[in-house]
Motif scaffolding. Structure first.
Motif, PDB file in Angstrom:
ATOM      1  N   LEU A  70      33.430   3.836  52.800  1.00  0.00           N
ATOM      2  CA  LEU A  70      34.002   2.492  52.648  1.00  0.00           C
ATOM      3  C   LEU A  70      33.593   1.867  51.314  1.00  0.00           C
ATOM      4  O   LEU A  70      34.424   1.237  50.635  1.00  0.00           O
ATOM      5  CB  LEU A  70      33.554   1.603  53.807  1.00  0.00           C
ATOM      6  CG  LEU A  70      33.896   2.100  55.217  1.00  0.00           C
ATOM      7  CD1 LEU A  70      33.366   1.138  56.259  1.00  0.00           C
ATOM      8  CD2 LEU A  70      35.404   2.315  55.365  1.00  0.00           C
ATOM      9  N   PHE A  73      40.532  -5.395  53.294  1.00  0.00           N
ATOM     10  CA  PHE A  73      39.920  -4.126  52.883  1.00  0.00           C
ATOM     11  C   PHE A  73      40.921  -3.328  52.041  1.00  0.00           C
ATOM     12  O   PHE A  73      42.088  -3.174  52.420  1.00  0.00           O
ATOM     13  CB  PHE A  73      39.497  -3.305  54.098  1.00  0.00           C
ATOM     14  CG  PHE A  73      38.805  -2.022  53.726  1.00  0.00           C
ATOM     15  CD1 PHE A  73      37.454  -2.020  53.387  1.00  0.00           C
ATOM     16  CD2 PHE A  73      39.511  -0.827  53.675  1.00  0.00           C
ATOM     17  CE1 PHE A  73      36.819  -0.840  53.018  1.00  0.00           C
ATOM     18  CE2 PHE A  73      38.881   0.358  53.310  1.00  0.00           C
ATOM     19  CZ  PHE A  73      37.528   0.344  52.979  1.00  0.00           C
ATOM     20  N   ALA A 108      31.837  -5.840  50.296  1.00  0.00           N
ATOM     21  CA  ALA A 108      32.969  -6.278  51.108  1.00  0.00           C
ATOM     22  C   ALA A 108      32.878  -7.751  51.478  1.00  0.00           C
ATOM     23  O   ALA A 108      33.797  -8.282  52.119  1.00  0.00           O
ATOM     24  CB  ALA A 108      33.054  -5.432  52.378  1.00  0.00           C
ATOM     25  N   TYR A 166      42.499  -0.502  51.411  1.00  0.00           N
ATOM     26  CA  TYR A 166      42.878   0.849  51.853  1.00  0.00           C
ATOM     27  C   TYR A 166      43.596   1.631  50.758  1.00  0.00           C
ATOM     28  O   TYR A 166      43.486   2.863  50.698  1.00  0.00           O
ATOM     29  CB  TYR A 166      43.789   0.763  53.085  1.00  0.00           C
ATOM     30  CG  TYR A 166      43.118   0.269  54.331  1.00  0.00           C
ATOM     31  CD1 TYR A 166      42.338   1.115  55.113  1.00  0.00           C
ATOM     32  CD2 TYR A 166      43.263  -1.060  54.739  1.00  0.00           C
ATOM     33  CE1 TYR A 166      41.723   0.655  56.279  1.00  0.00           C
ATOM     34  CE2 TYR A 166      42.652  -1.525  55.897  1.00  0.00           C
ATOM     35  CZ  TYR A 166      41.889  -0.666  56.660  1.00  0.00           C
ATOM     36  OH  TYR A 166      41.287  -1.127  57.812  1.00  0.00           O
ATOM     37  N   GLU A 193      32.514  -4.788  60.916  1.00  0.00           N
ATOM     38  CA  GLU A 193      33.971  -4.751  60.952  1.00  0.00           C
ATOM     39  C   GLU A 193      34.560  -4.778  59.545  1.00  0.00           C
ATOM     40  O   GLU A 193      34.014  -5.410  58.635  1.00  0.00           O
ATOM     41  CB  GLU A 193      34.508  -5.934  61.761  1.00  0.00           C
ATOM     42  CG  GLU A 193      34.109  -5.895  63.233  1.00  0.00           C
ATOM     43  CD  GLU A 193      34.726  -7.024  64.011  1.00  0.00           C
ATOM     44  OE1 GLU A 193      35.504  -7.802  63.414  1.00  0.00           O
ATOM     45  OE2 GLU A 193      34.440  -7.127  65.223  1.00  0.00           O
ATOM     46  N   LEU A 194      35.678  -4.097  59.401  1.00  0.00           N
ATOM     47  CA  LEU A 194      36.358  -4.087  58.101  1.00  0.00           C
ATOM     48  C   LEU A 194      37.017  -5.440  57.865  1.00  0.00           C
ATOM     49  O   LEU A 194      37.667  -5.990  58.766  1.00  0.00           O
ATOM     50  CB  LEU A 194      37.412  -2.981  58.067  1.00  0.00           C
ATOM     51  CG  LEU A 194      36.889  -1.549  58.144  1.00  0.00           C
ATOM     52  CD1 LEU A 194      38.053  -0.562  58.150  1.00  0.00           C
ATOM     53  CD2 LEU A 194      35.969  -1.250  56.982  1.00  0.00           C
ATOM     54  N   THR A 242      38.892   1.872  63.426  1.00  0.00           N
ATOM     55  CA  THR A 242      39.806   0.983  62.697  1.00  0.00           C
ATOM     56  C   THR A 242      40.351   1.673  61.458  1.00  0.00           C
ATOM     57  O   THR A 242      41.560   1.618  61.166  1.00  0.00           O
ATOM     58  CB  THR A 242      39.087  -0.311  62.289  1.00  0.00           C
ATOM     59  OG1 THR A 242      38.613  -0.974  63.465  1.00  0.00           O
ATOM     60  CG2 THR A 242      40.026  -1.234  61.532  1.00  0.00           C
ATOM     61  N   TYR A 243      39.471   2.345  60.712  1.00  0.00           N
ATOM     62  CA  TYR A 243      39.910   3.018  59.488  1.00  0.00           C
ATOM     63  C   TYR A 243      40.880   4.155  59.818  1.00  0.00           C
ATOM     64  O   TYR A 243      41.911   4.331  59.145  1.00  0.00           O
ATOM     65  CB  TYR A 243      38.720   3.554  58.701  1.00  0.00           C
ATOM     66  CG  TYR A 243      39.117   4.072  57.339  1.00  0.00           C
ATOM     67  CD1 TYR A 243      39.062   3.252  56.216  1.00  0.00           C
ATOM     68  CD2 TYR A 243      39.579   5.378  57.172  1.00  0.00           C
ATOM     69  CE1 TYR A 243      39.466   3.710  54.969  1.00  0.00           C
ATOM     70  CE2 TYR A 243      39.982   5.845  55.936  1.00  0.00           C
ATOM     71  CZ  TYR A 243      39.925   5.016  54.840  1.00  0.00           C
ATOM     72  OH  TYR A 243      40.341   5.485  53.613  1.00  0.00           O
ATOM     73  N   GLU A 266      29.724   4.150  56.022  1.00  0.00           N
ATOM     74  CA  GLU A 266      29.831   3.094  55.017  1.00  0.00           C
ATOM     75  C   GLU A 266      29.888   3.642  53.598  1.00  0.00           C
ATOM     76  O   GLU A 266      30.418   2.975  52.697  1.00  0.00           O
ATOM     77  CB  GLU A 266      28.666   2.113  55.156  1.00  0.00           C
ATOM     78  CG  GLU A 266      28.834   1.067  56.250  1.00  0.00           C
ATOM     79  CD  GLU A 266      28.608   1.626  57.647  1.00  0.00           C
ATOM     80  OE1 GLU A 266      28.858   0.903  58.622  1.00  0.00           O
ATOM     81  OE2 GLU A 266      28.168   2.792  57.761  1.00  0.00           O
ATOM     82  N   THR A 286      34.169   0.497  63.173  1.00  0.00           N
ATOM     83  CA  THR A 286      34.582   0.767  61.792  1.00  0.00           C
ATOM     84  C   THR A 286      35.416   2.037  61.660  1.00  0.00           C
ATOM     85  O   THR A 286      36.509   2.021  61.081  1.00  0.00           O
ATOM     86  CB  THR A 286      33.343   0.868  60.886  1.00  0.00           C
ATOM     87  OG1 THR A 286      32.495  -0.257  61.116  1.00  0.00           O
ATOM     88  CG2 THR A 286      33.752   0.891  59.430  1.00  0.00           C
TER      89      THR A 286
END
Length: 245
Positions: A165, A200, A189, A202, A195-196, A79-80, A162, A76
């Motif tokens: 997120l 997502f 989500a 952003y 996993e995103l 990836t972000y 999280e 996570t």
């Protein structure tokens, strides 16, 4: 009177013009020379102006900066951060994302080790979770490694990443545990994994800055523990996107 053919050879800035047999008057010759000399002087001024602009550009150009973003979150967080790097709005700045296994203090030691080699970076940001542990020692280690030439910043999320997120979707709540926050994220989500999702949001990062802590709770300075629930991610988002407030 017998007219004699003659040849004029003019060289101007490596350009040679051969005016074959000329039978005209001397006035025409002078006119031709004047035209070519004028063009030569104009070309010289154009080149000099270009060189002057380049020299001024070199003087005003800021030195290139490279920011290192480090995390121990393989899925996570990494990836972000990669997406944050892609969306960054910074001139003359390069961002690198690196994942290192281990506890937060281990990350600091790995980076301080000669094999970590952070000498080529202007700043170092380390993103970790609280994970039910006191991260004061980690933040102290970041401050100890920091210098005026190369600041280090510790970014802690409580109780976990999280929280940051969730704030992209809605206001965070009080959480009894890390698992409680993770379940909230999976619900908003619409995902059953860490996993995103592909969709997502952003682009909701600016709104997330206000929603990542409880209403009425102030944001703590960077390199300090954030309130719980809460995260220091807004500091990193603002660094990568100065317009985010």
């Amino acid at each position: 009177y017998k007219r004699q053919p003659w040849t004029i050879l003019i060289t101007a800035r490596a350009i040679t013009v051969n005016v074959g047999t000329w039978l005209g008057s001397s006035e025409r010759c002078l006119t031709l020379m004047t035209v070519f000399l004028s063009r030569s002087l104009l070309s010289k001024r154009v080149v000099e102006n270009k060189m002057a602009r380049r020299q001024r550009s070199r003087k005003t150009r800021q030195p290139r900066q490279t920011i290192l973003l480090v995390t121990n979150g393989r899925v996570t967080e990494k990836t972000y951060l990669e997406e944050l790097k892609r969306r960054a709005c910074l001139d003359n700045t390069h961002i690198k994302v690196k994942m290192i296994n281990g506890e937060p203090e281990t990350l600091v030691r790995e980076l301080e080790n000669p094999r970590g080699d952070t000498s080529g970076y202007s700043e170092v940001w380390i993103v970790v979770d609280e994970d039910g542990m006191d991260r004061s020692g980690f933040l102290a280690a970041c401050q100890e490694a920091s210098s005026s030439q190369q600041p280090w910043y510790g970014i802690v999320s409580r109780p976990c990443f999280e929280v940051w997120l969730i704030a992209h979707y809605e206001q965070v709540h009080r959480y009894s545990s890390q698992q409680d926050a993770q379940r909230h994220f999976q619900r908003v989500a619409n995902t059953a994994t860490k996993e995103l999702p592909q969709d997502f949001p952003y682009n909701e990062a600016v709104a997330a800055i206000e929603r990542c802590h409880l209403p009425g709770i102030d944001e703590n300075p960077v390199n300090e523990l954030p309130p719980s629930p809460g995260t220091a991610m807004p500091h990193l988002v603002r660094r990568c996107n100065p317009d985010a407030r």
